[in-house]
Structures are given as structure tokens and as C-alpha cells.
Design an enzyme around this catalytic site. Structure first.
Site, PDB file in Angstrom:
ATOM      1  N   LYS A  15     -11.185  -1.386   6.493  1.00 13.65           N
ATOM      2  CA  LYS A  15      -9.977  -1.191   7.287  1.00 13.65           C
ATOM      3  C   LYS A  15     -10.370  -0.755   8.695  1.00 13.65           C
ATOM      4  O   LYS A  15     -11.066   0.251   8.846  1.00 13.65           O
ATOM      5  CB  LYS A  15      -9.083  -0.134   6.630  1.00 13.65           C
ATOM      6  CG  LYS A  15      -7.837   0.200   7.433  1.00 13.65           C
ATOM      7  CD  LYS A  15      -6.908   1.102   6.644  1.00 13.65           C
ATOM      8  CE  LYS A  15      -7.020   2.531   7.058  1.00 13.65           C
ATOM      9  NZ  LYS A  15      -5.925   3.370   6.526  1.00 13.65           N
ATOM     10  N   THR A  69      -4.300   6.409   1.986  1.00 18.58           N
ATOM     11  CA  THR A  69      -4.509   7.806   2.382  1.00 18.58           C
ATOM     12  C   THR A  69      -5.108   8.605   1.216  1.00 18.58           C
ATOM     13  O   THR A  69      -4.659   9.697   0.886  1.00 18.58           O
ATOM     14  CB  THR A  69      -3.197   8.454   2.884  1.00 18.58           C
ATOM     15  OG1 THR A  69      -2.478   7.520   3.685  1.00 18.58           O
ATOM     16  CG2 THR A  69      -3.495   9.674   3.740  1.00 18.58           C
ATOM     17  N   GLU A  71       0.858  -1.185   0.000  1.00 20.33           N
ATOM     18  CA  GLU A  71       0.000   0.000   0.000  1.00 20.33           C
ATOM     19  C   GLU A  71       0.892   1.233   0.000  1.00 20.33           C
ATOM     20  O   GLU A  71       1.636   1.463   0.957  1.00 20.33           O
ATOM     21  CB  GLU A  71      -0.912   0.015   1.228  1.00 20.33           C
ATOM     22  CG  GLU A  71      -1.773   1.265   1.323  1.00 20.33           C
ATOM     23  CD  GLU A  71      -2.546   1.356   2.624  1.00 20.33           C
ATOM     24  OE1 GLU A  71      -2.770   2.484   3.104  1.00 20.33           O
ATOM     25  OE2 GLU A  71      -2.924   0.293   3.186  1.00 20.33           O
TER      26      GLU A  71
END
Length: 209
Positions: A126, A66, A38
Site C-alpha cells: 500500500k 488499520t 476494507e
């Protein structure tokens, strides 16, 4: 993608202010046999790094993290991101990502958020920040009421606690600093960085295969 993340077990979250250090970490992780990465948008030139990694390591599931807005989502999708992660639900990002039929992994900290995200199209939710939310015990409680929802705890996950999350039902865990040995890489000590990554992965019964 859920199956690929489950097979990966560990998803290194790459976050560093120097793109060169971030790329070095990715190369060492690929060498160690990691199956997913990621790349956060806080890395300078994150989209370019994702594009480069997709070419260099086509077998590694490479996603973006993000991601807060539509512009960021379009940039990482154009670069080839195979999944997109946000620390919370972003309607703007979700609209772009889901329209592109790419897995969206938004962050949640409450049962209500988990339910919303799953119903709104998230393939994986998440749990963030996992440690502050209650650790593996909290994740186990969530799995008891959301057995069909794939959960990826991230935030404060360490080599010492990662296995407990997997045992509690996590599809995989996101792990940051322990898999990006910044100080070693900043000192150009590749051998130390490699050993630190190996030790972190060994703690979660990760095997190069």
C-alpha cells in the site's frame, strides 16, 4: 488476491465511528457492484462487521485495515478477513497474518520500504499516503523500478485522481471518504448517498458487472 483486487479496481476504505453507518455504506457499495471492501479496525465492532459481510456478500473480497498488532490481526482473521492492511509494516501483525497464509498489505512511502515489504512477504504494498507522497507521478516512478510489485495507492485518492493512479500501474486504489458519504447517511438520506457513491465510481470508469 492480487487478481481479485485488480478486478475490483477500487477498494473502499470503510472508516466511521458508527458501526450502523459503516454497514449502510457497505450495503450501498455492494449494491453498486463493488468487488472489495476494507473495514478498518477503527469501526466499532469491526471484526463482527467483517464476519457479517463475509456471510452477506461472499463474492466480495473483504479485508481489514488499520491493523497494528497481533491481537487485532487474530481478531480480524478469526472473523474471516481475506486480506489485512496496515498503514506501515507491523512485525507483530505480519507474523500472525503471514503464518495464516493470508495476504498482508502494509503501507510504504519510500522505495526502501517497498523493497522491504515485498521481500518480507507482502503480496501487495500500500502506497500511503499516496497523495502526500507525490501522487500518480510518484507511483509511476516506483513501478519503473519495481515492475513486479503490486501497488495499491491509498490516502488522498479522489474520484478525480483515481484513474491516473490506475493508468500509472496501480493494481487498484483505496478510496475513503468519497465512497462513504457520511453526511448523507447520518442524515438518513440514502438516495443522496447512493448517488454520491455512483458518481465516485463512475469517475474511475467503474462499471457494475
Amino acid at each position: 488476491m492480487v487478481d481479485r483486487l485488480r478486478a475490483a479496481r477500487v477498494v473502499p476504505v470503510i472508516r466511521h465511528g458508527d458501526a450502523r453507518i459503516a454497514r449502510q455504506a457497505c450495503d450501498l457499495l455492494a449494491e453498486a457492484g463493488i468487488r472489495a471492501l476494507e473495514i478498518t479496525t477503527t469501526v466499532p465492532g469491526a471484526a463482527d462487521l467483517i464476519a457479517d459481510l463475509r456471510k452477506a456478500y461472499p463474492d466480495i473480497a473483504t479485508g481489514a485495515g488499520t491493523v497494528f498488532d497481533a491481537e487485532q490481526a487474530r481478531a480480524v482473521l478469526d472473523a474471516g478477513a481475506e486480506f489485512v492492511v496496515s498503514p506501515c509494516w507491523s512485525e507483530a501483525a505480519a507474523e500472525v497474518v503471514l503464518a495464516a497464509k493470508t495476504p498482508y498489505l502494509p503501507g510504504a512511502m519510500t522505495p526502501g520500504e517497498v523493497l522491504h515489504h515485498a521481500n518480507a512477504g507482502a503480496q501487495v504494498v500500500k502506497i500511503f499516503p499516496a497523495d502526500a507522497a507525490g501522487g500518480a507521478g510518484f507511483l509511476k516512478a516506483l513501478k519503473s523500478v519495481f515492475p513486479e510489485v503490486a501497488l495499491m495507492p491509498t490516502g488522498g485518492v479522489s474520484p478525480q485522481t483515481a484513474q491516473s493512479y490506475l493508468d500509472a500501474g496501480a493494481v487498484c486504489v483505496g478510496m475513503g471518504g468519497n465512497l462513504l458519504p457520511a453526511r448523507a447517511l447520518e442524515a438518513d438520506d440514502t438516495a443522496l448517498a447512493r448517488s454520491q457513491i455512483k458518481a465516485a465510481l463512475a469517475a474511475v470508469s467503474f462499471h457494475n458487472s
